[in-house]
Scaffold this motif. Structure first.
Motif, PDB file in Angstrom:
ATOM      1  N   UNK A   1       0.830  -1.213   0.000  1.00  0.00           N
ATOM      2  CA  UNK A   1       0.000   0.000   0.000  1.00  0.00           C
ATOM      3  C   UNK A   1       0.862   1.259   0.000  1.00  0.00           C
ATOM      4  N   UNK A   2       0.587   2.218  -0.884  1.00  0.00           N
ATOM      5  CA  UNK A   2       1.365   3.464  -0.902  1.00  0.00           C
ATOM      6  C   UNK A   2       1.210   4.239   0.403  1.00  0.00           C
TER       7      UNK A   2
ATOM      8  N   UNK B   1      -7.867   4.733  -8.147  1.00  0.00           N
ATOM      9  CA  UNK B   1      -7.226   4.626  -9.452  1.00  0.00           C
ATOM     10  C   UNK B   1      -5.838   5.278  -9.457  1.00  0.00           C
ATOM     11  N   UNK B   2      -5.661   6.314  -8.637  1.00  0.00           N
ATOM     12  CA  UNK B   2      -4.349   6.957  -8.523  1.00  0.00           C
ATOM     13  C   UNK B   2      -3.391   6.047  -7.752  1.00  0.00           C
ATOM     14  N   UNK B   3      -3.891   5.426  -6.677  1.00  0.00           N
ATOM     15  CA  UNK B   3      -3.058   4.506  -5.914  1.00  0.00           C
ATOM     16  C   UNK B   3      -2.636   3.313  -6.770  1.00  0.00           C
TER      17      UNK B   3
ATOM     18  N   UNK C   1      10.195   4.179   9.399  1.00  0.00           N
ATOM     19  CA  UNK C   1      10.356   3.965   7.965  1.00  0.00           C
ATOM     20  C   UNK C   1       9.053   3.516   7.328  1.00  0.00           C
ATOM     21  N   UNK C   2       8.908   3.852   6.044  1.00  0.00           N
ATOM     22  CA  UNK C   2       7.633   3.582   5.374  1.00  0.00           C
ATOM     23  C   UNK C   2       7.460   2.121   4.968  1.00  0.00           C
TER      24      UNK C   2
ATOM     25  N   UNK D   1      -3.290   3.276   3.791  1.00  0.00           N
ATOM     26  CA  UNK D   1      -2.938   3.735   2.452  1.00  0.00           C
ATOM     27  C   UNK D   1      -3.113   5.246   2.311  1.00  0.00           C
ATOM     28  N   UNK D   2      -2.463   5.799   1.309  1.00  0.00           N
ATOM     29  CA  UNK D   2      -2.515   7.238   1.061  1.00  0.00           C
ATOM     30  C   UNK D   2      -3.946   7.686   0.781  1.00  0.00           C
TER      31      UNK D   2
END
Length: 316
Positions: free
Chosen positions: A206-207, A239-241, A288-289, A233-234
């Motif tokens: 997941x972003x 659709x952008x993710x 950290x991500x 998630x962001x």
């Protein structure tokens, strides 16, 4: 199937990212120990080759950031001594570590990258700094972003609002690299997208949306708890993710990476995904991500580390 019993975590190194690497290494070591894997932690020094030769571990888990750790050097040494390791091979590391090269490869695959120029320190001396600075500003406009053509953790990276600040930004950059990457500063939502492959092919995690206090995701914002808000998630349309995940997968494949990577992106207000850089040794600290995204995907960090190490063992 071979059992995973003993792993050597390499952490530290001589780059400015030493402390980050130490924290990442500690996280990996503690995670593997929770699963009863014997773990040793070592730095990169004159004793390393003797250690690898006299008492080789089953697997090395390199968690080295910056030069040597990410430019392929240590992995080349591990290949020479025949010890399997987690992560990308040397050639892939070299491609990803050189930001201009990675950008060119992604642009060739139809991914938008920021407009920019790469110039060595010598160019400003030989051609005249004032004229060159003016040409950069005319060509790229403002605001700009100046960063070393190699490296990470935002060392030497500076946002520039106008040509009057460009000279100071380059001085800061040249403290960490002999060449500077000067780019247009793209406005939008900053994302980090991890890619994980534990044997079934690369999958994008997941972003993670990054919202630093003060607007700049610098070293302090990256590694000081509370300095940055993360959303995973962001908070963007699906659709952008999905497009962001696809760009991260494209980077992972185009650069020839394996096991794990992290791609940094900007999403414009219009929803266009722009590639910034790829990282072969993503940070694995508590801020950290990559671990954050793994948790959001329902993955246990300790199991993930063990699977990556076991995959390296089988590969070796």
């Amino acid at each position: 199937m071979a059992d995973l019993d003993r792993v050597l975590v390499l952490a530290g190194g001589l780059s400015p990212e030493h402390e980050v690497s130490v924290h990442s290494g500690r996280s990996v070591a503690e995670a593997l120990r929770r699963l009863d894997v014997e773990v040793q932690v070592a730095d990169v020094d004159a004793t390393l080759l003797d250690r690898l030769t006299a008492d080789p571990p089953q697997v090395v888990f390199p968690v080295l950031h910056g030069s040597a750790g990410e430019d392929g050097t240590i992995r080349e040494v591990l290949d020479l001594v025949g010890v399997p390791y987690v992560g990308a091979a040397p050639a892939a590391c070299r491609l990803a570590y050189a930001k201009p090269t990675a950008k060119a490869l992604m642009a060739a695959r139809g991914v938008r990258v920021p407009r920019g120029a790469v110039l060595p320190k010598s160019a400003f001396h030989d051609l005249g700094a004032p004229a060159l600075l003016a040409r950069l500003a005319d060509r790229l406009g403002s605001p700009l972003f100046v960063k070393p053509d190699r490296g990470g953790s935002a060392f030497g990276a500076t946002p520039v609002t106008g040509v009057q600040d460009l000279s100071a930004a380059l001085v800061s950059c040249f403290a960490y690299s002999d060449s500077a990457l000067v780019e247009e500063q793209v406005q939008g939502t900053e994302l980090a997208v991890g890619v994980l492959d534990t044997g079934d092919g690369p999958t994008a995690l997941p972003p993670v949306e990054i919202v630093p206090d003060g607007g700049v995701y610098d070293y302090a914002a990256r590694y000081t708890a509370g300095r940055t808000e993360f959303f995973c998630p962001a908070r963007l349309p699906e659709e952008v993710l999905a497009a962001a995940r696809e760009v991260a997968l494209t980077a992972h494949r185009a650069l020839g990476l394996r096991d794990l990577s992290r791609t940094d992106l900007i999403v414009t207000d219009g929803g266009e995904v722009i590639f910034l850089e790829a990282n072969v040794a993503p940070g694995l600290t508590e801020t950290s991500t990559f671990p954050m995204a793994a948790a959001a995907a329902g993955l246990d960090f300790a199991v993930l580390c063990r699977e990556l190490a076991h995959q390296a063992l089988l590969r070796g």
